[in-house]
Scaffold this motif. Structure first.
Motif, mmCIF file in Angstrom:
data_model
loop_
_atom_site.group_PDB
_atom_site.id
_atom_site.type_symbol
_atom_site.label_atom_id
_atom_site.label_comp_id
_atom_site.label_asym_id
_atom_site.label_seq_id
_atom_site.Cartn_x
_atom_site.Cartn_y
_atom_site.Cartn_z
ATOM 1 N N GLY A 26 0.791 -1.228 0.000
ATOM 2 C CA GLY A 26 0.000 0.000 0.000
ATOM 3 C C GLY A 26 0.818 1.270 0.000
ATOM 4 O O GLY A 26 0.262 2.357 0.146
ATOM 5 N N ASN A 27 2.121 1.163 -0.166
ATOM 6 C CA ASN A 27 2.976 2.347 -0.224
ATOM 7 C C ASN A 27 3.013 2.902 -1.641
ATOM 8 O O ASN A 27 2.959 2.145 -2.605
ATOM 9 N N PRO A 28 3.117 4.223 -1.788
ATOM 10 C CA PRO A 28 3.154 4.808 -3.137
ATOM 11 C C PRO A 28 4.374 4.336 -3.916
ATOM 12 O O PRO A 28 5.461 4.198 -3.368
ATOM 13 N N ARG A 29 4.190 4.083 -5.204
ATOM 14 C CA ARG A 29 5.286 3.729 -6.104
ATOM 15 C C ARG A 29 5.828 4.987 -6.767
ATOM 16 O O ARG A 29 5.137 5.994 -6.855
ATOM 17 N N TYR A 30 7.031 4.904 -7.273
ATOM 18 C CA TYR A 30 7.573 5.961 -8.123
ATOM 19 C C TYR A 30 6.864 5.842 -9.471
ATOM 20 O O TYR A 30 6.916 4.789 -10.117
ATOM 21 N N ILE A 31 6.175 6.894 -9.897
ATOM 22 C CA ILE A 31 5.406 6.830 -11.140
ATOM 23 C C ILE A 31 5.972 7.752 -12.220
ATOM 24 O O ILE A 31 5.281 8.098 -13.164
ATOM 25 N N GLY A 32 7.230 8.100 -12.076
ATOM 26 C CA GLY A 32 7.884 8.908 -13.099
ATOM 27 C C GLY A 32 8.012 10.359 -12.698
ATOM 28 O O GLY A 32 7.356 10.835 -11.769
ATOM 29 N N GLN A 33 8.851 11.051 -13.415
ATOM 30 C CA GLN A 33 9.118 12.468 -13.130
ATOM 31 C C GLN A 33 7.851 13.313 -13.243
ATOM 32 O O GLN A 33 7.629 14.219 -12.466
ATOM 33 N N ASN A 34 7.014 13.011 -14.238
ATOM 34 C CA ASN A 34 5.779 13.782 -14.406
ATOM 35 C C ASN A 34 4.535 12.886 -14.333
ATOM 36 O O ASN A 34 3.482 13.244 -14.825
ATOM 37 N N GLY A 35 4.647 11.707 -13.716
ATOM 38 C CA GLY A 35 3.508 10.821 -13.509
ATOM 39 C C GLY A 35 3.118 9.998 -14.716
ATOM 40 O O GLY A 35 2.016 9.471 -14.776
ATOM 41 N N GLU A 36 4.027 9.854 -15.687
ATOM 42 C CA GLU A 36 3.696 9.204 -16.947
ATOM 43 C C GLU A 36 3.740 7.679 -16.917
ATOM 44 O O GLU A 36 3.185 7.026 -17.799
ATOM 45 N N LEU A 37 4.378 7.062 -15.939
ATOM 46 C CA LEU A 37 4.606 5.616 -15.982
ATOM 47 C C LEU A 37 3.337 4.752 -15.936
ATOM 48 O O LEU A 37 3.255 3.773 -16.671
ATOM 49 N N PRO A 38 2.318 5.051 -15.131
ATOM 50 C CA PRO A 38 1.159 4.155 -15.091
ATOM 51 C C PRO A 38 0.379 4.070 -16.406
ATOM 52 O O PRO A 38 -0.109 3.007 -16.774
ATOM 53 N N THR A 39 0.257 5.172 -17.136
ATOM 54 C CA THR A 39 -0.582 5.174 -18.339
ATOM 55 C C THR A 39 0.180 5.452 -19.626
ATOM 56 O O THR A 39 -0.374 5.310 -20.707
ATOM 57 N N GLY A 40 1.426 5.893 -19.525
ATOM 58 C CA GLY A 40 2.201 6.217 -20.717
ATOM 59 C C GLY A 40 2.172 7.687 -21.091
ATOM 60 O O GLY A 40 2.881 8.115 -21.988
ATOM 61 N N SER A 41 1.333 8.475 -20.420
ATOM 62 C CA SER A 41 1.301 9.921 -20.660
ATOM 63 C C SER A 41 1.097 10.646 -19.335
ATOM 64 O O SER A 41 0.559 10.087 -18.382
ATOM 65 N N ALA A 42 1.535 11.893 -19.296
ATOM 66 C CA ALA A 42 1.426 12.680 -18.072
ATOM 67 C C ALA A 42 -0.037 13.003 -17.761
ATOM 68 O O ALA A 42 -0.807 13.312 -18.670
ATOM 69 N N PRO A 43 -0.447 12.919 -16.494
ATOM 70 C CA PRO A 43 -1.817 13.284 -16.129
ATOM 71 C C PRO A 43 -2.006 14.796 -16.136
ATOM 72 O O PRO A 43 -1.051 15.555 -16.255
ATOM 73 N N LEU A 44 -3.257 15.227 -15.994
ATOM 74 C CA LEU A 44 -3.547 16.654 -15.919
ATOM 75 C C LEU A 44 -2.894 17.272 -14.686
ATOM 76 O O LEU A 44 -2.330 18.354 -14.752
ATOM 77 N N ILE A 45 -2.991 16.568 -13.568
ATOM 78 C CA ILE A 45 -2.397 17.037 -12.315
ATOM 79 C C ILE A 45 -1.624 15.890 -11.688
ATOM 80 O O ILE A 45 -2.159 14.801 -11.503
ATOM 81 N N TYR A 46 -0.372 16.129 -11.393
ATOM 82 C CA TYR A 46 0.439 15.184 -10.619
ATOM 83 C C TYR A 46 1.256 15.999 -9.631
ATOM 84 O O TYR A 46 2.150 16.732 -10.001
ATOM 85 N N MET A 47 0.904 15.881 -8.381
ATOM 86 C CA MET A 47 1.588 16.599 -7.315
ATOM 87 C C MET A 47 2.305 15.571 -6.446
ATOM 88 O O MET A 47 1.669 14.856 -5.677
ATOM 89 N N PRO A 48 3.629 15.444 -6.595
ATOM 90 C CA PRO A 48 4.352 14.388 -5.883
ATOM 91 C C PRO A 48 4.552 14.635 -4.389
ATOM 92 O O PRO A 48 4.838 13.700 -3.656
#
Length: 83
Positions: A49-71
């Protein structure tokens, strides 16, 4: 809360009522992700249940950056949108 006043981790029912928890990151997109599928959930969190690293701009889960990604990496960049 009014539509022009948004709070993350709090809500207003008279006096401010803070949520006493932790937010790993905030991810918002207009793409549908079925979180009832474990394989989709595991793109964002690990088996514990711990957060994963999903990329510099959140692109890893879907292949593109989301509208909002606040790390929320540190207190100095709380309002930073990397998406």
């Amino acid at each position: 809360m009014s539509a022009s006043n948004v709070g993350i981790g709090s809500r207003s029912n008279g006096p401010v009522d803070f949520w006493h928890g932790q937010i790993g990151f905030l991810y918002f997109d207009d793409e549908y992700i079925d979180f009832s599928q474990e394989s989709n959930r595991l793109k964002f969190i690990d088996g514990l249940g711990n957060p994963r690293y999903i990329g510099q701009n959140g692109e890893l889960p879907t292949g593109s950056a989301p509208l909002i990604y606040m790390p929320f990496k540190d207190g100095n960049t709380l309002g930073y949108n990397a998406g």
